[in-house]
Write an enzyme that holds these catalytic residues in place. Sequence first.
Site, PDB file in Angstrom:
ATOM      1  N   TYR A 143      67.410  37.792  46.663  1.00  0.00           N
ATOM      2  CA  TYR A 143      66.776  38.970  47.120  1.00  0.00           C
ATOM      3  C   TYR A 143      67.896  40.353  46.971  1.00  0.00           C
ATOM      4  O   TYR A 143      67.444  41.405  46.487  1.00  0.00           O
ATOM      5  CB  TYR A 143      66.262  38.824  48.550  1.00  0.00           C
ATOM      6  CG  TYR A 143      65.820  40.201  48.867  1.00  0.00           C
ATOM      7  CD1 TYR A 143      64.427  40.928  49.024  1.00  0.00           C
ATOM      8  CD2 TYR A 143      66.448  40.994  49.882  1.00  0.00           C
ATOM      9  CE1 TYR A 143      63.796  42.026  49.712  1.00  0.00           C
ATOM     10  CE2 TYR A 143      65.941  42.322  50.394  1.00  0.00           C
ATOM     11  CZ  TYR A 143      64.860  42.714  50.097  1.00  0.00           C
ATOM     12  OH  TYR A 143      64.433  43.748  50.676  1.00  0.00           O
TER      13      TYR A 143
ATOM     14  N   LYS B 104      67.793  43.642  44.542  1.00  0.00           N
ATOM     15  CA  LYS B 104      67.704  44.865  45.057  1.00  0.00           C
ATOM     16  C   LYS B 104      69.087  45.784  44.587  1.00  0.00           C
ATOM     17  O   LYS B 104      68.947  46.895  44.289  1.00  0.00           O
ATOM     18  CB  LYS B 104      67.596  44.860  46.822  1.00  0.00           C
ATOM     19  CG  LYS B 104      66.389  44.431  47.399  1.00  0.00           C
ATOM     20  CD  LYS B 104      65.369  45.642  47.019  1.00  0.00           C
ATOM     21  CE  LYS B 104      64.215  45.439  47.625  1.00  0.00           C
ATOM     22  NZ  LYS B 104      63.037  46.356  47.173  1.00  0.00           N
TER      23      LYS B 104
ATOM     24  N   ARG C  52      72.497  42.705  63.165  1.00  0.00           N
ATOM     25  CA  ARG C  52      71.771  43.696  62.339  1.00  0.00           C
ATOM     26  C   ARG C  52      71.687  45.143  62.617  1.00  0.00           C
ATOM     27  O   ARG C  52      71.989  45.457  63.942  1.00  0.00           O
ATOM     28  CB  ARG C  52      70.261  43.173  61.988  1.00  0.00           C
ATOM     29  CG  ARG C  52      69.991  42.072  61.248  1.00  0.00           C
ATOM     30  CD  ARG C  52      70.542  42.020  59.766  1.00  0.00           C
ATOM     31  NE  ARG C  52      70.304  40.628  59.189  1.00  0.00           N
ATOM     32  CZ  ARG C  52      71.235  39.752  58.830  1.00  0.00           C
ATOM     33  NH1 ARG C  52      72.318  39.736  59.738  1.00  0.00           N
ATOM     34  NH2 ARG C  52      70.737  38.550  58.396  1.00  0.00           N
TER      35      ARG C  52
ATOM     36  N   ALA D 133      56.769  48.743  46.796  1.00  0.00           N
ATOM     37  CA  ALA D 133      55.958  47.396  46.299  1.00  0.00           C
ATOM     38  C   ALA D 133      57.256  46.346  46.005  1.00  0.00           C
ATOM     39  O   ALA D 133      58.118  46.598  45.190  1.00  0.00           O
ATOM     40  CB  ALA D 133      55.292  47.381  45.035  1.00  0.00           C
TER      41      ALA D 133
ATOM     42  N   ASP E 116      48.513  45.198  45.482  1.00  0.00           N
ATOM     43  CA  ASP E 116      47.958  43.942  45.164  1.00  0.00           C
ATOM     44  C   ASP E 116      47.172  43.109  46.319  1.00  0.00           C
ATOM     45  O   ASP E 116      46.989  41.992  46.091  1.00  0.00           O
ATOM     46  CB  ASP E 116      48.923  42.988  44.529  1.00  0.00           C
ATOM     47  CG  ASP E 116      50.056  42.365  45.296  1.00  0.00           C
ATOM     48  OD1 ASP E 116      50.247  42.813  46.607  1.00  0.00           O
ATOM     49  OD2 ASP E 116      50.698  41.640  44.799  1.00  0.00           O
TER      50      ASP E 116
ATOM     51  N   ILE F  41      62.190  40.931  64.159  1.00  0.00           N
ATOM     52  CA  ILE F  41      61.431  41.381  65.404  1.00  0.00           C
ATOM     53  C   ILE F  41      60.066  41.037  65.751  1.00  0.00           C
ATOM     54  O   ILE F  41      59.461  40.622  66.682  1.00  0.00           O
ATOM     55  CB  ILE F  41      61.672  43.369  65.501  1.00  0.00           C
ATOM     56  CG1 ILE F  41      63.277  43.367  65.781  1.00  0.00           C
ATOM     57  CG2 ILE F  41      60.714  43.678  66.483  1.00  0.00           C
ATOM     58  CD1 ILE F  41      63.793  44.808  66.013  1.00  0.00           C
TER      59      ILE F  41
HETATM   60  C1  UD1 Z   1      65.248  41.883  56.330  1.00  0.00           C
HETATM   61  C2  UD1 Z   1      64.134  42.292  55.360  1.00  0.00           C
HETATM   62  C3  UD1 Z   1      64.447  42.576  53.950  1.00  0.00           C
HETATM   63  C4  UD1 Z   1      65.692  43.717  54.267  1.00  0.00           C
HETATM   64  C5  UD1 Z   1      66.772  43.316  54.958  1.00  0.00           C
HETATM   65  C6  UD1 Z   1      67.825  44.238  55.058  1.00  0.00           C
HETATM   66  C7  UD1 Z   1      62.281  41.054  56.063  1.00  0.00           C
HETATM   67  C8  UD1 Z   1      61.347  39.857  55.923  1.00  0.00           C
HETATM   68  N1  UD1 Z   1      63.255  41.044  55.325  1.00  0.00           N
HETATM   69  O1  UD1 Z   1      66.114  40.809  55.887  1.00  0.00           O
HETATM   70  O2  UD1 Z   1      63.486  42.877  53.283  1.00  0.00           O
HETATM   71  O3  UD1 Z   1      66.088  44.045  52.941  1.00  0.00           O
HETATM   72  O4  UD1 Z   1      66.398  43.124  56.037  1.00  0.00           O
HETATM   73  O5  UD1 Z   1      69.024  43.564  55.923  1.00  0.00           O
HETATM   74  O6  UD1 Z   1      61.843  42.029  56.787  1.00  0.00           O
HETATM   75  N2  UD1 Z   1      65.982  35.154  62.509  1.00  0.00           N
HETATM   76  C9  UD1 Z   1      66.012  34.387  63.491  1.00  0.00           C
HETATM   77  N3  UD1 Z   1      64.801  33.672  63.822  1.00  0.00           N
HETATM   78  C10 UD1 Z   1      63.683  33.962  63.230  1.00  0.00           C
HETATM   79  C11 UD1 Z   1      64.123  34.834  62.153  1.00  0.00           C
HETATM   80  C12 UD1 Z   1      65.137  35.521  61.891  1.00  0.00           C
HETATM   81  O7  UD1 Z   1      67.063  34.082  63.950  1.00  0.00           O
HETATM   82  O8  UD1 Z   1      62.616  33.416  63.511  1.00  0.00           O
HETATM   83  C13 UD1 Z   1      67.244  35.648  62.178  1.00  0.00           C
HETATM   84  C14 UD1 Z   1      67.755  35.584  60.618  1.00  0.00           C
HETATM   85  O9  UD1 Z   1      68.362  34.153  60.563  1.00  0.00           O
HETATM   86  C15 UD1 Z   1      68.599  36.505  60.288  1.00  0.00           C
HETATM   87  C16 UD1 Z   1      68.085  37.706  61.115  1.00  0.00           C
HETATM   88  O10 UD1 Z   1      67.154  37.224  62.076  1.00  0.00           O
HETATM   89  O11 UD1 Z   1      70.052  36.464  60.765  1.00  0.00           O
HETATM   90  C17 UD1 Z   1      67.453  38.619  60.592  1.00  0.00           C
HETATM   91  O12 UD1 Z   1      66.428  38.040  59.518  1.00  0.00           O
HETATM   92  P1  UD1 Z   1      65.109  38.889  59.026  1.00  0.00           P
HETATM   93  O13 UD1 Z   1      64.377  39.684  59.872  1.00  0.00           O
HETATM   94  O14 UD1 Z   1      64.423  37.901  58.228  1.00  0.00           O
HETATM   95  O15 UD1 Z   1      66.089  39.849  58.083  1.00  0.00           O
HETATM   96  P2  UD1 Z   1      66.973  40.008  56.789  1.00  0.00           P
HETATM   97  O16 UD1 Z   1      67.099  38.457  56.461  1.00  0.00           O
HETATM   98  O17 UD1 Z   1      68.100  40.856  57.273  1.00  0.00           O
END
Ligand code: UD1
Length: 310
Positions: free
Chosen positions: A151, A155, A218, A85, A43, A195
């Site tokens: 979410y 899943k 993670r 998607a 989309d 990242i």
């Molecule tokens: C991500 C995926 C999701 C996937 C999951 C598997 C994205 C947007 N989401 O979610 O689709 O199924 O992994 O675990 O890729 N954080 C910070 N600062 C920031 C952004 C994030 O500290 O600016 C921290 C968050 O609080 C979190 C961690 O980084 O603890 C990971 O966040 P994020 O990359 O959004 O991943 P998930 O929530 O794990």
Amino acid sequence: MYDVPSDIGPVDCDVLVTGGRGFIGSHLCRALAPSNDIVILDDGSSPAPAEQYHPDSVTVVDGDVRDEDVVNGLVADADIVFHEAAEVSVTRSVESPTDTHSVNVSGTLRVLEASREHGSRVVLASSCAIYGNSESLPIDESHPTEPKSPYGLEKLTIDHYAKLYNDLYDVPTVALRYFNVYGPSQSGGEYSGVISIFQDQAKEGGPITVEGDGGQTRDFVHVRDVIQANLRAATTEHVGESFNVGTGTETSILELAEAIQDHAATDPKIVHTDPREGDIARSCADITKSSDLLGYEPTIELESGLASLV
Ligand code: UD1
């Protein structure tokens, strides 16, 4: 040629990639394109750089994965459907669960129903978010599931549906439980993966915003390894199964922020903001099952993956 082993994955197949213009979907198309006919259903909500498409053999259909007629028509011609998607933001699911449910669950059901009718194999994107807060690490596929966000629940639902469609209707399904995927062309923005967010922040001179104390962990897996898992899932005899796709290495968000800070030319500061609602405390994959049954082996360590992104 995409840099994954050339002896794995489908050959001479008609392939449908939903979300094929997104981050993972576009990498997948690039890997599949030399030896398969590919149609993308997307989309346009997550545009990826055009150079990732193989110009001759990829057809892009602009449409919604919930649209019955469109999905039926495309699945009818597909031997294999890679269903990527999705609304991938955990935060967005907490803000607006009816919207993310609709895309993530109803959209997947639409794909499974069409595959039931037409006999296509479905490889779908599940997530480690289904496990919730881990009771033990590393997390294997039989770990209890207690999602902490809409979410994660969405899943988990599609992960179960995949198995059910195999058990009830003999649809060959494989659910891949992605851990935290990163790599080239992951789009930035507030709803992106950590990242790419940290990298954008570092590029702009900071600050790098760590949510909470950064002690949350993670398992970061490079998109190239995720593609390897998809190619293996496309031909495996182990259908009706779910597999972890990670690396088995646990990294804290603070360690990640420091690594990106070290690589940055701009000397960005690290600041701490409020912890995220529905966030997972620790995550790390046990990949024994994927390795034993799919032959999946991660090839890129985080340090070299990050270095190649800079
Ligand atoms: C991500 C995926 C999701 C996937 C999951 C598997 C994205 C947007 N989401 O979610 O689709 O199924 O992994 O675990 O890729 N954080 C910070 N600062 C920031 C952004 C994030 O500290 O600016 C921290 C968050 O609080 C979190 C961690 O980084 O603890 C990971 O966040 P994020 O990359 O959004 O991943 P998930 O929530 O794990």
